[in-house]
Design an enzyme around this catalytic site. Structure first.
Site, PDB file in Angstrom:
ATOM      1  N   GLU A 125      -4.884  24.735 -67.703  1.00 45.51           N
ATOM      2  CA  GLU A 125      -4.494  23.458 -66.905  1.00 45.51           C
ATOM      3  C   GLU A 125      -4.867  23.837 -65.455  1.00 45.51           C
ATOM      4  OE1 GLU A 125      -0.021  23.434 -66.916  1.00 45.51           O
ATOM      5  OE2 GLU A 125      -0.022  23.185 -69.112  1.00 45.51           O
ATOM      6  N   LYS A 127      -4.482  24.245 -61.576  1.00 40.45           N
ATOM      7  CA  LYS A 127      -3.189  24.525 -60.690  1.00 40.45           C
ATOM      8  C   LYS A 127      -3.274  23.606 -59.432  1.00 40.45           C
ATOM      9  CE  LYS A 127      -0.894  28.793 -59.048  1.00 40.45           C
ATOM     10  NZ  LYS A 127      -0.458  28.195 -57.550  1.00 40.45           N
ATOM     11  N   ASP A 129      -2.153  22.105 -56.326  1.00 37.88           N
ATOM     12  CA  ASP A 129      -1.544  22.563 -54.852  1.00 37.88           C
ATOM     13  C   ASP A 129      -0.588  21.596 -54.418  1.00 37.88           C
ATOM     14  OD1 ASP A 129      -1.501  24.519 -52.922  1.00 37.88           O
ATOM     15  OD2 ASP A 129      -3.367  23.836 -52.135  1.00 37.88           O
ATOM     16  N   TYR A 239       4.307  19.551 -66.279  1.00 41.23           N
ATOM     17  CA  TYR A 239       3.643  20.664 -66.972  1.00 41.23           C
ATOM     18  C   TYR A 239       4.746  21.553 -67.769  1.00 41.23           C
ATOM     19  CZ  TYR A 239       4.575  23.369 -62.690  1.00 41.23           C
ATOM     20  OH  TYR A 239       5.041  23.961 -61.537  1.00 41.23           O
ATOM     21  N   LYS A 328      -7.124  32.189 -59.784  1.00 41.09           N
ATOM     22  CA  LYS A 328      -7.437  31.636 -58.739  1.00 41.09           C
ATOM     23  C   LYS A 328      -8.978  31.306 -58.074  1.00 41.09           C
ATOM     24  CE  LYS A 328      -3.364  30.949 -56.290  1.00 41.09           C
ATOM     25  NZ  LYS A 328      -3.166  31.935 -55.191  1.00 41.09           N
ATOM     26  N   CYS A 423      -0.842  39.384 -19.506  1.00 40.46           N
ATOM     27  CA  CYS A 423      -0.286  38.297 -20.504  1.00 40.46           C
ATOM     28  C   CYS A 423      -0.813  36.877 -19.924  1.00 40.46           C
ATOM     29  CB  CYS A 423       1.106  38.280 -20.223  1.00 40.46           C
ATOM     30  SG  CYS A 423       2.057  36.951 -21.285  1.00 40.46           S
ATOM     31  N   CYS A 426       2.583  34.987 -18.259  1.00 40.56           N
ATOM     32  CA  CYS A 426       3.215  35.656 -17.081  1.00 40.56           C
ATOM     33  C   CYS A 426       2.446  36.310 -16.399  1.00 40.56           C
ATOM     34  CB  CYS A 426       4.672  36.353 -17.575  1.00 40.56           C
ATOM     35  SG  CYS A 426       4.285  37.598 -18.320  1.00 40.56           S
ATOM     36  N   CYS A 441       2.950  42.049 -24.384  1.00 49.94           N
ATOM     37  CA  CYS A 441       3.340  41.613 -23.159  1.00 49.94           C
ATOM     38  C   CYS A 441       4.813  42.108 -23.061  1.00 49.94           C
ATOM     39  CB  CYS A 441       3.392  40.096 -22.833  1.00 49.94           C
ATOM     40  SG  CYS A 441       4.417  39.689 -21.464  1.00 49.94           S
ATOM     41  N   CYS A 446       9.165  36.986 -19.992  1.00 45.27           N
ATOM     42  CA  CYS A 446       7.879  36.112 -20.123  1.00 45.27           C
ATOM     43  C   CYS A 446       8.104  34.543 -20.725  1.00 45.27           C
ATOM     44  CB  CYS A 446       7.075  36.887 -20.818  1.00 45.27           C
ATOM     45  SG  CYS A 446       5.503  35.977 -21.497  1.00 45.27           S
TER      46      CYS A 446
HETATM   47  S1  IVH Z   1       3.587  27.075 -64.715  1.00 46.32           S
HETATM   48  C1  IVH Z   1       6.429  30.426 -65.068  1.00 46.32           C
HETATM   49  N1  IVH Z   1       1.467  25.179 -64.259  1.00 46.32           N
HETATM   50  O1  IVH Z   1       2.226  27.187 -59.092  1.00 46.32           O
HETATM   51  C2  IVH Z   1       5.338  29.450 -64.706  1.00 46.32           C
HETATM   52  N2  IVH Z   1       2.609  25.975 -62.466  1.00 46.32           N
HETATM   53  O2  IVH Z   1       2.060  30.087 -58.648  1.00 46.32           O
HETATM   54  C3  IVH Z   1       5.710  28.395 -63.896  1.00 46.32           C
HETATM   55  N3  IVH Z   1       1.716  25.146 -60.256  1.00 46.32           N
HETATM   56  O3  IVH Z   1       5.570  27.629 -58.738  1.00 46.32           O
HETATM   57  C4  IVH Z   1       4.674  27.530 -63.327  1.00 46.32           C
HETATM   58  N4  IVH Z   1       0.275  23.862 -61.302  1.00 46.32           N
HETATM   59  O4  IVH Z   1       4.609  25.262 -58.308  1.00 46.32           O
HETATM   60  C5  IVH Z   1       2.526  25.893 -63.627  1.00 46.32           C
HETATM   61  N5  IVH Z   1      -0.163  23.541 -64.176  1.00 46.32           N
HETATM   62  C6  IVH Z   1       0.769  24.662 -63.636  1.00 46.32           C
HETATM   63  C7  IVH Z   1       0.713  24.369 -62.100  1.00 46.32           C
HETATM   64  C8  IVH Z   1       1.847  25.369 -61.538  1.00 46.32           C
HETATM   65  C9  IVH Z   1       0.428  24.276 -59.993  1.00 46.32           C
HETATM   66  C10 IVH Z   1       2.425  25.955 -59.233  1.00 46.32           C
HETATM   67  C11 IVH Z   1       4.047  25.891 -59.357  1.00 46.32           C
HETATM   68  C12 IVH Z   1       4.265  27.427 -59.471  1.00 46.32           C
HETATM   69  C13 IVH Z   1       3.256  27.906 -58.668  1.00 46.32           C
HETATM   70  C14 IVH Z   1       3.164  29.448 -59.251  1.00 46.32           C
END
Ligand code: IVH
Length: 696
Positions: A125, A127, A129, A239, A328, A423, A426, A441, A446
């Site tokens: 999936e 991830k 943000d 999700y 990541k 500083c 100050c 400082c 300050c």
């Molecule tokens: S699963 C125990 N799926 O990432 C697993 N999390 O770093 C729970 N997040 O707190 C999370 N996309 O806010 C999952 N497709 C996805 C996600 C996802 C974003 C976030 C979520 C979680 C954080 C963890």
């Protein structure tokens, strides 16, 4: 058909209104689904609006027709005084990270070894943000929405979440296919395009712009006035299922996503299955390619073992599941010009240099400032004003200046940067101790330090005074309204003068004064943390609060008494007594007390005669009647220790449902394992009941 409000009898009118309201709701819900979930709108904006206006008018005329799941409820409820705390029945955990193929392979191998399997199908999936939310539906109707918070406790943001169009207020489908109680989890976010619009508006209104879409989403979700949230076009992907009551859960993650989608919860369409490391790597490469074209930020790919029974066998290590991992994306980099180097003075006097940059877009966010860490870092990397530099930003992290892009292209007159030896606020000469990278400082009076202290005092983890943020924390001291912390509680005497200030206005001033008033009832631990005493974080503030009960108690604590507190070492004990040996600080405490800011912590003393006194516990797994933190507090209140990992010194492991590696370790080390009811009995009666067959 337009509803005829002049129907001949009141009963007839109500009947017609009921039918029409039901019809309008169905049409609006269907239109919302097509628009927000399926991306295939059927009604245009005007048609949608007309239906909504009609439904609003109907509900206004017949309030008894209003239902909590009516689409009109998305427009927001009146302001609430803050958010209630929600204890998550199933904790919301985080994810471990990997950054390359080797890291991913190693994770997958560990999972397979654990399961003693050759392979296990996975789901990949994006991830997203944003921010995690848990939404509970009872008989298909949204009951509560909570933020993740610290994973155990979040905030009740139901009124705000109701305004998010892609969140169903009511689950769709035949009633027999909807569990009596179900918690859906997912990520809420603000689309990138809306983020830019929002910031343009904010800048026009002279409100500080949000730094990134994630902060904007979080700020929007945490509005006290949900009509404000309703104006922010938040969006959500689901999700996971947090829990299900009274129905079977699907047997795989993939099927879970399909079920959620059938109920009207939007899933992310990119999601795909993968059976091998190669397939996962191909999916990740694809995510990297499509990333730029998405209207929301992603910072990687989440890979999950598909089978839910394998997931439950895999369990957790600490707060991270063994059955899922976040891959990541590498930090995004960009090149730009370092226009100038500035130095900030922090609350404790630390001087932190930062770079003013020619604004540049990195990872979808415009960056105009970046940290330069400290004096030594600037010298080591030889950053100079005017340089072309490489900057990077990874997810949430503050943008950093990585290196100079082309040293050989510097103009002839380029000079090494000279870190100020005084500083900038100050003018006091700065000091840098040998063992510290930090330049400080050391002037206690300050002004810049005080501004930062004020901001910290009012911040969310401290006294949470809304309206006393960065700008106001600078303005108030500069304009002579406050010169020490106690003055904050004298501000109400100067309401008229405050009203004269630019950008303040009546509402702002009154909200600020109200928030200050409300902060008086914050617990002692928060106040102690808010004072910004060196070395006192939120946890040690709690220990102090529980041990000394009042400001005076803490002020007069001796080093010996402090050292007797578990967790407080000699350094903190002496900084604390040093702090309270300074007359100004003692005076501050006296002033606060005189001004009525004197919270008392009356948590009972741990009773020395309870058998839990001095006993070490580890709590793991999901407990039924309390959260893990509640269990830990209970242990501490009886004088016991609640630690995080099982060692030979652990006396008891309290194991809830799905206890994972800690249970195994306890068994290996012969640590006594007790279940929740045995634990409760121990806390209440001081004795662990004996379980005849298994526990001797
Ligand atoms: S699963 C125990 N799926 O990432 C697993 N999390 O770093 C729970 N997040 O707190 C999370 N996309 O806010 C999952 N497709 C996805 C996600 C996802 C974003 C976030 C979520 C979680 C954080 C963890």
């Amino acid at each position: 058909m337009q509803f005829d409000s002049d129907a001949s009898t009141p009963e007839g009118a109500l009947e017609d209104a009921t039918t029409r309201a039901t019809q309008l709701r169905a049409e609006i819900n269907r239109a919302n689904r097509l628009y927000y979930i399926e991306d295939a709108p059927e009604l245009d904006d005007a048609e949608w609006d007309a239906r909504m206006q009609e439904l609003l008018a109907l509900e206004e005329a017949h309030p008894e027709l209003k239902t909590p799941d009516s689409p009109t409820q998305r427009v927001g409820a009146p302001p609430s005084p803050g958010f209630d705390e929600v204890v998550h029945p199933v904790p919301m955990l985080s994810l471990g990270n990997v950054f390359d193929e080797d890291g991913f392979r190693a994770w997958y191998k560990r999972a397979l070894d654990f399961l003693e399997l050759e392979s296990a199908p996975m789901v990949c999936e994006l991830k997203i943000d944003g921010l995690a939310l848990a939404i509970t539906y009872r008989v298909g109707v949204m009951e509560r929405a909570a933020t993740r918070g610290d994973g155990e406790r979040g905030e009740d943001v139901t009124a705000n979440v109701r305004t998010i169009r892609s969140v169903p207020l009511k689950l769709e489908g035949p009633p027999e296919e909807i569990p009596p109680v179900v918690e859906l989890r997912g990520e809420v976010f603000l689309p990138n395009s809306k983020f830019s619009e929002l910031n343009i508006e904010r800048e026009a209104a002279e409100i500080p712009a949000y730094v990134n879409p994630r902060n904007a989403a979080s700020g929007s979700l945490r509005q006290l006035d949900s009509t404000e949230t309703a104006k922010r076009p938040l969006d959500m992907f689901f999700y996971a299922l947090g829990y299900v009551e009274g129905a079977e859960s699907p047997s795989s993650h993939w099927d879970t996503l399909q079920a959620i989608n059938k109920w009207g919860g939007r899933k992310n369409e990119w999601t795909r299955k993968a059976n091998t490391v190669e397939e996962v790597m191909a999916a990740i490469a694809n995510a990297g390619e499509v990333r730029e074209s998405l209207d929301y930020g992603i910072d990687g790919v989440v890979i999950k073992i598909d089978s839910l029974s394998l997931q439950s066998r895999l369990g957790f290590v600490g707060r991270d599941p063994r059955w899922a991992i976040a891959y990541k994306f590498p930090a995004e980099q960009a090149e730009t010009t370092l226009k100038a180097i500035h130095v900030n003075v922090g609350r404790t006097g630390a001087l932190t240099p930062w770079a003013e940059l020619e604004p540049v877009i990195v990872g979808g966010v415009t960056v105009g400032r970046a940290t330069l860490h400290n004096k030594d870092e600037i010298a080591r990397k030889d950053f100079r004003e005017g340089d072309r530099v490489v900057i990077q930003r990874a997810g949430d992290v503050i943008p950093q200046v990585v290196e100079v892009a082309a040293k050989n292209q510097r103009p002839d007159d380029s000079q090494p940067y000279e870190f100020p030896d005084a500083c900038p606020s100050c003018g006091t000469e700065t000091v840098q101790t040998e063992d510290e990278a930090v330049t400080r400082c050391v002037n206690g009076a300050c002004p810049a330090q005080f501004e930062r202290l004020l901001e910290h005092f009012a911040s969310r983890g401290a006294l949470d005074i809304e309206g006393l943020g960065e700008r106001v924390s600078q303005d108030l001291p500069r304009l002579g309204f406050v010169s020490n912390i106690a003055d904050v509680y004298r501000l109400h005497e100067r309401r008229e003068d405050l009203l004269e200030l630019e950008k303040m206005g009546e509402t702002r001033v009154d909200n600020l004064l109200k928030a200050i008033e409300a902060s008086r009832s914050q617990p002692l631990s928060k106040l102690l943390f808010a004072l910004g005493i060196p070395g006192i974080g939120s946890e040690s503030a709690e220990w102090l609060s529980r041990r000394f009960h009042s400001l005076t108690g803490v002020k007069d604590a001796t080093e010996e008494e402090l050292l007797a507190i578990d967790g407080i070492g000699p350094i903190v004990a002496s900084t604390l007594t040093d702090y309270f040996s300074v007359e100004q600080n003692r005076q501050l405490v006296d002033d606060l007390i005189e001004l009525g800011v004197n919270p008392i912590d009356d948590t009972p003393e741990p009773s020395a005669d309870h058998p839990a006194n001095g006993v070490t516990f580890v709590v793991t797994g999901r407990l039924e009647t309390m959260s893990r933190s509640e269990a830990q507090n209970r242990i501490k209140s009886l004088g016991g220790k609640a630690t995080g990992s099982v060692t030979k010194k652990t006396n008891y492991l309290v194991a809830g449902a799905e206890a994972g590696s800690k249970l195994e370790k306890a068994q290996r080390l012969d640590v006594r394992v007790i279940n929740e009811s045995m634990f409760i009995a121990f806390m209440e009666y001081g004795e662990v009941p004996v379980r005849p067959e298994t526990d001797s």
